[in-house]
Design a protein around this motif. Sequence first.
Motif, mmCIF file in Angstrom:
data_model
loop_
_atom_site.group_PDB
_atom_site.id
_atom_site.type_symbol
_atom_site.label_atom_id
_atom_site.label_comp_id
_atom_site.label_asym_id
_atom_site.label_seq_id
_atom_site.Cartn_x
_atom_site.Cartn_y
_atom_site.Cartn_z
ATOM 1 N N ARG A 119 42.152 76.894 22.974
ATOM 2 C CA ARG A 119 43.164 78.024 22.597
ATOM 3 C C ARG A 119 44.990 77.216 22.247
ATOM 4 O O ARG A 119 45.736 76.473 21.644
ATOM 5 N N THR A 120 44.691 76.032 23.290
ATOM 6 C CA THR A 120 45.795 74.744 23.453
ATOM 7 C C THR A 120 45.772 74.640 22.505
ATOM 8 O O THR A 120 47.281 73.772 21.861
ATOM 9 N N LEU A 121 44.665 73.138 22.248
ATOM 10 C CA LEU A 121 43.817 72.899 21.318
ATOM 11 C C LEU A 121 44.987 73.496 19.368
ATOM 12 O O LEU A 121 45.684 72.559 18.714
ATOM 13 N N LYS A 122 44.540 74.347 19.772
ATOM 14 C CA LYS A 122 44.986 75.385 18.821
ATOM 15 C C LYS A 122 46.409 76.039 17.692
ATOM 16 O O LYS A 122 46.965 75.368 16.773
ATOM 17 N N LEU A 123 46.811 75.639 19.278
ATOM 18 C CA LEU A 123 48.454 75.918 19.185
ATOM 19 C C LEU A 123 48.984 74.747 18.751
ATOM 20 O O LEU A 123 49.998 74.499 17.741
ATOM 21 N N LEU A 124 48.766 73.704 19.231
ATOM 22 C CA LEU A 124 49.328 72.294 19.164
ATOM 23 C C LEU A 124 49.172 71.674 17.339
ATOM 24 O O LEU A 124 50.047 71.984 16.729
ATOM 25 N N PHE A 125 48.111 73.048 16.979
ATOM 26 C CA PHE A 125 47.467 71.981 15.591
ATOM 27 C C PHE A 125 48.478 72.689 14.772
ATOM 28 O O PHE A 125 49.570 72.524 13.962
ATOM 29 N N TRP A 126 48.732 74.339 14.466
ATOM 30 C CA TRP A 126 49.309 75.260 14.043
ATOM 31 C C TRP A 126 51.175 74.367 14.382
ATOM 32 O O TRP A 126 51.674 74.614 12.964
ATOM 33 N N GLY A 127 51.692 74.391 15.144
ATOM 34 C CA GLY A 127 53.111 74.126 16.516
ATOM 35 C C GLY A 127 53.290 72.366 14.962
ATOM 36 O O GLY A 127 54.736 72.553 14.560
ATOM 37 N N VAL A 128 52.473 71.651 14.609
ATOM 38 C CA VAL A 128 52.139 70.471 14.227
ATOM 39 C C VAL A 128 52.852 70.909 13.112
ATOM 40 O O VAL A 128 53.115 70.156 11.879
ATOM 41 N N LEU A 129 52.359 71.468 12.531
ATOM 42 C CA LEU A 129 52.150 72.031 11.127
ATOM 43 C C LEU A 129 53.183 72.195 10.521
ATOM 44 O O LEU A 129 53.826 72.076 9.340
ATOM 45 N N LEU A 130 53.396 73.762 11.013
ATOM 46 C CA LEU A 130 53.961 74.126 10.352
ATOM 47 C C LEU A 130 56.219 73.646 10.555
ATOM 48 O O LEU A 130 57.232 73.701 10.024
ATOM 49 N N GLN A 131 55.914 73.193 11.600
ATOM 50 C CA GLN A 131 57.370 72.578 12.283
ATOM 51 C C GLN A 131 56.988 70.645 12.464
ATOM 52 O O GLN A 131 58.529 70.559 12.724
ATOM 53 N N GLY A 132 56.229 69.872 12.009
ATOM 54 C CA GLY A 132 56.030 68.680 12.247
ATOM 55 C C GLY A 132 57.070 68.003 10.894
ATOM 56 O O GLY A 132 57.207 67.185 10.834
ATOM 57 N N GLY A 133 57.034 68.990 10.060
ATOM 58 C CA GLY A 133 57.577 68.199 8.728
ATOM 59 C C GLY A 133 56.736 68.160 7.576
ATOM 60 O O GLY A 133 56.601 68.084 6.335
ATOM 61 N N TYR A 134 55.164 68.743 7.622
ATOM 62 C CA TYR A 134 54.623 68.465 6.700
ATOM 63 C C TYR A 134 54.532 70.145 5.857
ATOM 64 O O TYR A 134 54.167 69.987 4.425
ATOM 65 N N SER A 135 54.832 70.937 5.867
ATOM 66 C CA SER A 135 55.341 72.266 5.307
ATOM 67 C C SER A 135 56.443 72.128 5.137
ATOM 68 O O SER A 135 57.787 72.030 5.612
ATOM 69 N N HIS A 136 56.668 72.382 3.540
ATOM 70 C CA HIS A 136 58.220 72.747 3.095
ATOM 71 C C HIS A 136 58.128 74.369 2.949
ATOM 72 O O HIS A 136 59.743 74.385 2.170
ATOM 73 N N ALA A 137 58.045 74.640 3.333
ATOM 74 C CA ALA A 137 58.286 76.186 2.242
ATOM 75 C C ALA A 137 58.909 76.587 3.440
ATOM 76 O O ALA A 137 59.406 76.264 4.668
ATOM 77 N N PRO A 138 60.053 77.588 2.866
ATOM 78 C CA PRO A 138 59.397 78.239 1.605
ATOM 79 C C PRO A 138 60.433 77.722 0.082
ATOM 80 O O PRO A 138 59.696 78.158 -0.846
#
Length: 473
Positions: A111-130
């Motif tokens: 679960r820690t690895l999943k949290l880290l993945f979603w954290g970097v994806l959403l706030q790391g700069g990859y997603s520019h939504a909305p």
Amino acid sequence: MATASTTTKEDLGRPSHSPEDPPQAAEGEKPAPRTKRIASLDIFRGLTVAVMVLVDDAGGEWPVITHAPWNGCNFADFVMPFFLFIVGMAIPLSLKRIPDRGVAARRVMVRTLKLLFWGVLLQGGYSHAPDKLTYGVDMKHIRWCGILQRIALAYTIVSLLEILTKNATVETQSPAKSSIFKLYYQQWLLGFCILVICLLVLYATYVPDWEYTVHNIESLDYGKVFTVKCGTRGRLDPPCNAAGYVDRQVLGINHMYQRPAWKRSKACTYSSPHEGPFRKDAPAWCQAPFEPEGILSSIASILSTIIGVHYGHVLIHMKSHMDRLKQWVAMGATLLILGILLHFTHAIPLNKQLYSFSYICVTAGAAGLVFSTFYFLVDILGLRNFFLPLEWIGMNAMLVYVMAAGGIFAGFVNGWYYDGPNNTLVYWIQKHVFIKVWHSTRVGTLLYVIFAEILFWALVSGVLHRLGIYWKL
């Protein structure tokens, strides 16, 4: 973050299961009902997610609810510690059902690895939504820290400690014979060590002068290099605190948050507390990056989770409603008063960016009191139906966080536009259904967030709950 009675979600605080043995009432007291869920914990989690959506999307028009530019504690500053408190409270409740330590530890790490993945994806700069219909990030400037990353760190450390110190004798021991604090002294010892280390680093670390390059292409100073003068130790101001120095040394200045709340401070803009053009005499640090979910502050935030774990232990060991409430309210009020005294005596200021000790006390105390209120109203008085929208959100908190707070759903809808990317269904509804009707951008934006985002996702979560569908990490 399946069925309603088995899904776990420690990432945003789920599950909210109570001990498997039905609580026994004290003499003359109404017995606690037999239940597998603590509905008030779901409702508290739902409230926290709803507040996050509110402050993220309406905070630009209502700066009184968004993060304080530096010292102080606004509405938005309670969200992060509330999440950590909920995560902490859920840890002993969920791990109680996994007797094998190896299985429990593997589940925690996955679960820690999943949290880290979603954290970097959403706030790391990859997603520019909305707002921007693009994606991708330059790895030279990716942001490594964020909300889910901080939750992952606190969840991992406290969960593993809970597993390592787990003892069948302790779980069945009565608090009348031994204080709950004494039963779990290892966790409080960890909390004390964390506090001492953070205070030593914050007040004893020498912070030298440093420089940065402006990477904001919209700035008139784009590409310029600024030097920030420090050469000091023990300061808690924006440019020269040790937390920022640690992050610049370890993370690298290009991997830190580029739009910190201090840009709205009076030293930087005449529009404070709104964001606005920089003053001509603004200090050099105003355009610098700063990581509000940085290394030192994230380590300090583990204390919020440990306090939440204590509330979970009270729930497990105490067998009557009133015994639980006495413990919770007393601790919550004590922490709240201590934090306020530290701030107003100027000993340690309230500061979310630094995750100061006074901030930990105030927010954890407030979390304890808010949860106790929900517990009294919902689990004792039975007023659960009044809070069903929040409960639905709380039971699917990860879905609402990603789709609403992360802007993924709005970004998807914005991808279907007419004649131009500024002419989308989201913008049309916001402008014509809310702003124009009330002839106010501030009021219209607030009502849009409440009804078109929070209430909308509450109803979606309610439908998914009926279908037994939850986002599980």
